[in-house]
Design a protein around this motif. Structure first.
Motif, PDB file in Angstrom:
ATOM      1  N   MET A   1       0.821  -1.173   0.000  1.00  0.00           N
ATOM      2  CA  MET A   1       0.000   0.000   0.000  1.00  0.00           C
ATOM      3  C   MET A   1       0.874   1.250   0.000  1.00  0.00           C
ATOM      4  N   GLY A   2       1.918   1.217   0.829  1.00  0.00           N
ATOM      5  CA  GLY A   2       2.828   2.359   0.881  1.00  0.00           C
ATOM      6  C   GLY A   2       3.535   2.583  -0.440  1.00  0.00           C
ATOM      7  N   LEU A   3       3.882   1.492  -1.106  1.00  0.00           N
ATOM      8  CA  LEU A   3       4.541   1.604  -2.402  1.00  0.00           C
ATOM      9  C   LEU A   3       3.631   2.288  -3.415  1.00  0.00           C
ATOM     10  N   GLY A   4       2.351   2.008  -3.336  1.00  0.00           N
ATOM     11  CA  GLY A   4       1.391   2.662  -4.231  1.00  0.00           C
ATOM     12  C   GLY A   4       1.346   4.166  -4.011  1.00  0.00           C
ATOM     13  N   PHE A   5       1.334   4.594  -2.749  1.00  0.00           N
ATOM     14  CA  PHE A   5       1.333   6.026  -2.446  1.00  0.00           C
ATOM     15  C   PHE A   5       2.623   6.697  -2.916  1.00  0.00           C
ATOM     16  N   LEU A   6       3.749   6.012  -2.705  1.00  0.00           N
ATOM     17  CA  LEU A   6       5.032   6.573  -3.162  1.00  0.00           C
ATOM     18  C   LEU A   6       5.062   6.694  -4.684  1.00  0.00           C
ATOM     19  N   ALA A   7       4.537   5.705  -5.375  1.00  0.00           N
ATOM     20  CA  ALA A   7       4.500   5.733  -6.838  1.00  0.00           C
ATOM     21  C   ALA A   7       3.615   6.872  -7.325  1.00  0.00           C
ATOM     22  N   ARG A   8       2.495   7.071  -6.650  1.00  0.00           N
ATOM     23  CA  ARG A   8       1.584   8.155  -7.038  1.00  0.00           C
ATOM     24  C   ARG A   8       2.268   9.520  -6.946  1.00  0.00           C
ATOM     25  N   GLU A   9       3.168   9.661  -5.981  1.00  0.00           N
ATOM     26  CA  GLU A   9       3.874  10.931  -5.804  1.00  0.00           C
ATOM     27  C   GLU A   9       5.136  11.023  -6.671  1.00  0.00           C
ATOM     28  N   GLY A  10       5.402   9.998  -7.443  1.00  0.00           N
ATOM     29  CA  GLY A  10       6.558  10.016  -8.331  1.00  0.00           C
ATOM     30  C   GLY A  10       7.868   9.688  -7.641  1.00  0.00           C
ATOM     31  N   LEU A  11       7.792   9.061  -6.467  1.00  0.00           N
ATOM     32  CA  LEU A  11       9.002   8.760  -5.711  1.00  0.00           C
ATOM     33  C   LEU A  11       9.564   7.375  -6.001  1.00  0.00           C
ATOM     34  N   VAL A  12       8.835   6.577  -6.758  1.00  0.00           N
ATOM     35  CA  VAL A  12       9.322   5.257  -7.140  1.00  0.00           C
ATOM     36  C   VAL A  12       9.861   5.379  -8.556  1.00  0.00           C
ATOM     37  N   THR A  13      11.164   5.227  -8.673  1.00  0.00           N
ATOM     38  CA  THR A  13      11.808   5.364  -9.975  1.00  0.00           C
ATOM     39  C   THR A  13      12.485   4.050 -10.351  1.00  0.00           C
ATOM     40  N   ARG A  14      12.874   3.975 -11.581  1.00  0.00           N
ATOM     41  CA  ARG A  14      13.601   2.785 -12.043  1.00  0.00           C
ATOM     42  C   ARG A  14      14.918   2.632 -11.297  1.00  0.00           C
ATOM     43  N   GLU A  15      15.596   3.751 -11.068  1.00  0.00           N
ATOM     44  CA  GLU A  15      16.870   3.707 -10.354  1.00  0.00           C
ATOM     45  C   GLU A  15      16.685   3.190  -8.928  1.00  0.00           C
ATOM     46  N   ALA A  16      15.610   3.637  -8.279  1.00  0.00           N
ATOM     47  CA  ALA A  16      15.334   3.172  -6.916  1.00  0.00           C
ATOM     48  C   ALA A  16      15.040   1.678  -6.920  1.00  0.00           C
ATOM     49  N   GLY A  17      14.318   1.200  -7.910  1.00  0.00           N
ATOM     50  CA  GLY A  17      14.025  -0.230  -8.016  1.00  0.00           C
ATOM     51  C   GLY A  17      15.281  -1.056  -8.237  1.00  0.00           C
ATOM     52  N   LEU A  18      16.161  -0.569  -9.106  1.00  0.00           N
ATOM     53  CA  LEU A  18      17.422  -1.277  -9.347  1.00  0.00           C
ATOM     54  C   LEU A  18      18.298  -1.281  -8.103  1.00  0.00           C
ATOM     55  N   LEU A  19      18.312  -0.180  -7.382  1.00  0.00           N
ATOM     56  CA  LEU A  19      19.089  -0.112  -6.143  1.00  0.00           C
ATOM     57  C   LEU A  19      18.522  -1.085  -5.110  1.00  0.00           C
ATOM     58  N   ALA A  20      17.208  -1.153  -5.010  1.00  0.00           N
ATOM     59  CA  ALA A  20      16.579  -2.095  -4.082  1.00  0.00           C
ATOM     60  C   ALA A  20      16.915  -3.534  -4.459  1.00  0.00           C
ATOM     61  N   LEU A  21      16.871  -3.848  -5.735  1.00  0.00           N
ATOM     62  CA  LEU A  21      17.221  -5.202  -6.181  1.00  0.00           C
ATOM     63  C   LEU A  21      18.692  -5.522  -5.925  1.00  0.00           C
ATOM     64  N   THR A  22      19.534  -4.499  -5.995  1.00  0.00           N
ATOM     65  CA  THR A  22      20.959  -4.699  -5.737  1.00  0.00           C
ATOM     66  C   THR A  22      21.199  -5.103  -4.286  1.00  0.00           C
ATOM     67  N   PHE A  23      20.478  -4.476  -3.369  1.00  0.00           N
ATOM     68  CA  PHE A  23      20.690  -4.749  -1.951  1.00  0.00           C
ATOM     69  C   PHE A  23      19.844  -5.894  -1.416  1.00  0.00           C
ATOM     70  N   LEU A  24      18.926  -6.407  -2.200  1.00  0.00           N
ATOM     71  CA  LEU A  24      18.046  -7.477  -1.751  1.00  0.00           C
ATOM     72  C   LEU A  24      18.801  -8.733  -1.299  1.00  0.00           C
ATOM     73  N   PRO A  25      19.810  -9.217  -2.020  1.00  0.00           N
ATOM     74  CA  PRO A  25      20.525 -10.412  -1.549  1.00  0.00           C
ATOM     75  C   PRO A  25      21.200 -10.207  -0.191  1.00  0.00           C
ATOM     76  N   VAL A  26      21.737  -9.026   0.037  1.00  0.00           N
ATOM     77  CA  VAL A  26      22.385  -8.747   1.319  1.00  0.00           C
ATOM     78  C   VAL A  26      21.340  -8.716   2.434  1.00  0.00           C
ATOM     79  N   LEU A  27      20.179  -8.142   2.155  1.00  0.00           N
ATOM     80  CA  LEU A  27      19.095  -8.112   3.131  1.00  0.00           C
ATOM     81  C   LEU A  27      18.641  -9.521   3.485  1.00  0.00           C
TER      82      LEU A  27
END
Length: 69
Positions: A1-27
């Motif tokens: 739900m929070g991701l939807g609100f962030l996307a609506r405000e334009g805060l979810v970008t491709r770069e942010a998604g790639l960065l999240a995927l980069t750190f996912l294995p470490v998490l």
């Protein structure tokens, strides 16, 4: 739900998604290691470590606040 609100405000970008995927294995590795270590941890020692971490974070936060005044 929070991701939807962030996307609506334009805060979810491709770069942010790639960065999240980069750190996912470490998490995932950290969560797995923490869960595995917690099972065999001594409760008294665990509390001591948690208190030290929280105290350290409090000192860092106080220092940051003092430096921004």
């Amino acid at each position: 739900m929070g991701l939807g609100f962030l996307a609506r405000e334009g805060l979810v970008t491709r770069e942010a998604g790639l960065l999240a995927l980069t750190f996912l294995p470490v998490l995932v590795a950290g969560v797995w290691l923490g869960a595995r270590s917690f099972k065999s941890a001594d409760p008294t020692r665990f509390r001591q470590i948690v208190l030290l971490v929280v105290a350290g974070l409090a000192v860092i936060t106080a220092a940051k606040a003092a430096l921004t005044l």
